[in-house]
Design a protein around this motif. Structure first.
Motif, short mmCIF file in Angstrom:
data_model
loop_
_atom_site.label_atom_id
_atom_site.label_comp_id
_atom_site.label_asym_id
_atom_site.label_seq_id
_atom_site.Cartn_x
_atom_site.Cartn_y
_atom_site.Cartn_z
N SER A 174 -6.03 4.90 -7.43
CA SER A 174 -7.02 5.77 -6.78
C SER A 174 -7.58 6.80 -7.75
O SER A 174 -8.78 7.13 -7.72
CB SER A 174 -6.40 6.46 -5.57
OG SER A 174 -5.97 5.51 -4.61
N ASP A 202 -0.88 2.32 -8.02
CA ASP A 202 -2.00 2.88 -7.25
C ASP A 202 -3.02 3.39 -8.27
O ASP A 202 -2.66 4.12 -9.19
CB ASP A 202 -1.50 4.04 -6.37
CG ASP A 202 -2.57 4.60 -5.43
OD1 ASP A 202 -3.72 4.78 -5.88
OD2 ASP A 202 -2.25 4.89 -4.27
N ARG A 254 -7.78 -0.38 -4.47
CA ARG A 254 -7.10 0.64 -5.27
C ARG A 254 -5.60 0.72 -4.97
O ARG A 254 -4.84 1.25 -5.79
CB ARG A 254 -7.72 2.02 -5.01
CG ARG A 254 -9.20 2.12 -5.28
CD ARG A 254 -9.78 3.42 -4.75
NE ARG A 254 -9.59 3.51 -3.30
CZ ARG A 254 -10.02 4.52 -2.54
NH1 ARG A 254 -10.67 5.54 -3.11
NH2 ARG A 254 -9.82 4.53 -1.23
N ARG A 255 -5.19 0.20 -3.81
CA ARG A 255 -3.80 0.42 -3.37
C ARG A 255 -3.09 -0.82 -2.87
O ARG A 255 -1.88 -0.77 -2.61
CB ARG A 255 -3.79 1.47 -2.24
CG ARG A 255 -4.36 2.82 -2.63
CD ARG A 255 -4.20 3.82 -1.51
NE ARG A 255 -5.10 3.52 -0.39
CZ ARG A 255 -4.93 3.97 0.85
NH1 ARG A 255 -3.88 4.70 1.14
NH2 ARG A 255 -5.80 3.67 1.80
N ARG A 290 0.83 -1.22 0.00
CA ARG A 290 0.00 0.00 0.00
C ARG A 290 0.86 1.26 0.00
O ARG A 290 0.52 2.25 -0.66
CB ARG A 290 -0.94 0.00 1.21
CG ARG A 290 -1.84 1.24 1.24
CD ARG A 290 -2.82 1.25 2.39
NE ARG A 290 -3.83 0.20 2.25
CZ ARG A 290 -4.92 0.13 3.01
NH1 ARG A 290 -5.11 1.04 3.98
NH2 ARG A 290 -5.80 -0.83 2.83
#
Length: 272
Positions: free
Chosen positions: A108, A106, A86-87, A21
């Protein structure tokens, strides 16, 4: 400073996902998160999600469906504690109109309110049990990504989704093929037993030294190529479906969940 594969080899799931992450680790996940289910990831607009779910239901060997997000919600609540789709994947592939258009660590900024995320079991999951049995796996010993190949075996279509099955290959000692078959059979959420053993040409693979994804792996004396159905199969179907936007994991770079590796159904297990 980045985190290496060796730093995470014996780390618990929480530490591995934290490194992913944060962007400190962006490599492959083979051999990481021992004891827990690894998952392929497919993210698409809700308008196509029902057909894709049908595709998975009709092709359970390459597409063992283990989790589905709510529409527009990036948290995979049935897959683990605080999993943000998303991560929490080391690397993503981005498809536009069916064409691979780039990668990211990533997504996002690409997430949309109509998106649905799918988690599909991965054969990396049973590799811990295979190694515990004393069966060597070359790609893990050499810190590479398992080789993956398009085949001539066709999937069952659903809506816009169709195409050939993808397999992963591991070279297994001749005398231990029955053993590795029985080990992998115990992991139905991770493709289960092999799809094919032996001659690659019988499933349409012309050159086993030239994978379509991943890294080449040698087949040593006394070893036989063994092929498992692979969760990259949806990426081939996505190419043919030509969705305006679809995001997947980068082959070999999986989501590590909190589901027990030997689960027959996805049941959360709190990471140690």
């Amino acid at each position: 400073m980045g985190v290496t594969y060796l730093d995470l080899k014996n780390a618990n799931v929480a530490r591995v996902r934290a490194a992913i992450r944060s962007g400190d680790y962006t490599g492959h996940t083979a051999g990481l998160g021992a004891g827990y289910l690894q998952a392929n990831v497919v993210i698409m607009p809700e308008a196509y999600a029902l057909d894709f779910m049908r595709f998975c239901q009709r092709n359970p060997k390459p597409c063992p469906l283990t989790g589905v997000s709510d529409t527009g919600v990036p948290m995979m609540q049935t897959m683990g504690q605080d999993i943000d789709i998303r991560r929490d994947v080391p690397a993503y592939s981005i498809y536009r109109d069916g064409v691979l258009n780039g990668s990211a660590t990533d997504i996002s900024d690409l997430w949309q309110d109509d998106m649905v995320a799918f988690a599909l079991g991965c054969s990396f999951t049973f590799e811990h049990a295979v190694q515990t049995a004393g069966i060597p796996l070359w790609h893990i010993q050499n810190d590479t990504t398992v080789p993956m190949f398009r085949t001539s075996v066709q999937t069952v279509p659903a809506g816009r989704f169709d195409g050939p099955m993808v397999v992963s290959m591991r070279a297994i000692p001749q005398g231990r093929i029955d053993e590795v078959t029985e080990i992998s059979r115990r992991y139905p959420l991770a493709h289960g037993s092999p799809l094919h053993v032996g001659d690659p040409g019988k499933i349409g693979i012309a050159d086993v030294t030239q994978p379509d994804w991943g890294d080449p792996a040698p087949i040593g004396p006394g070893e036989v190529p063994v092929f498992w159905a692979c969760g990259v199969t949806p990426q081939v179907a996505i190419e043919q479906a030509q969705l305006p936007l679809c995001i997947t994991h980068k082959p070999g770079h999986m989501l590590i969940t909190d589901v027990a590796e030997d689960a027959e159904v996805p049941i959360l297990r709190h990471p140690e």
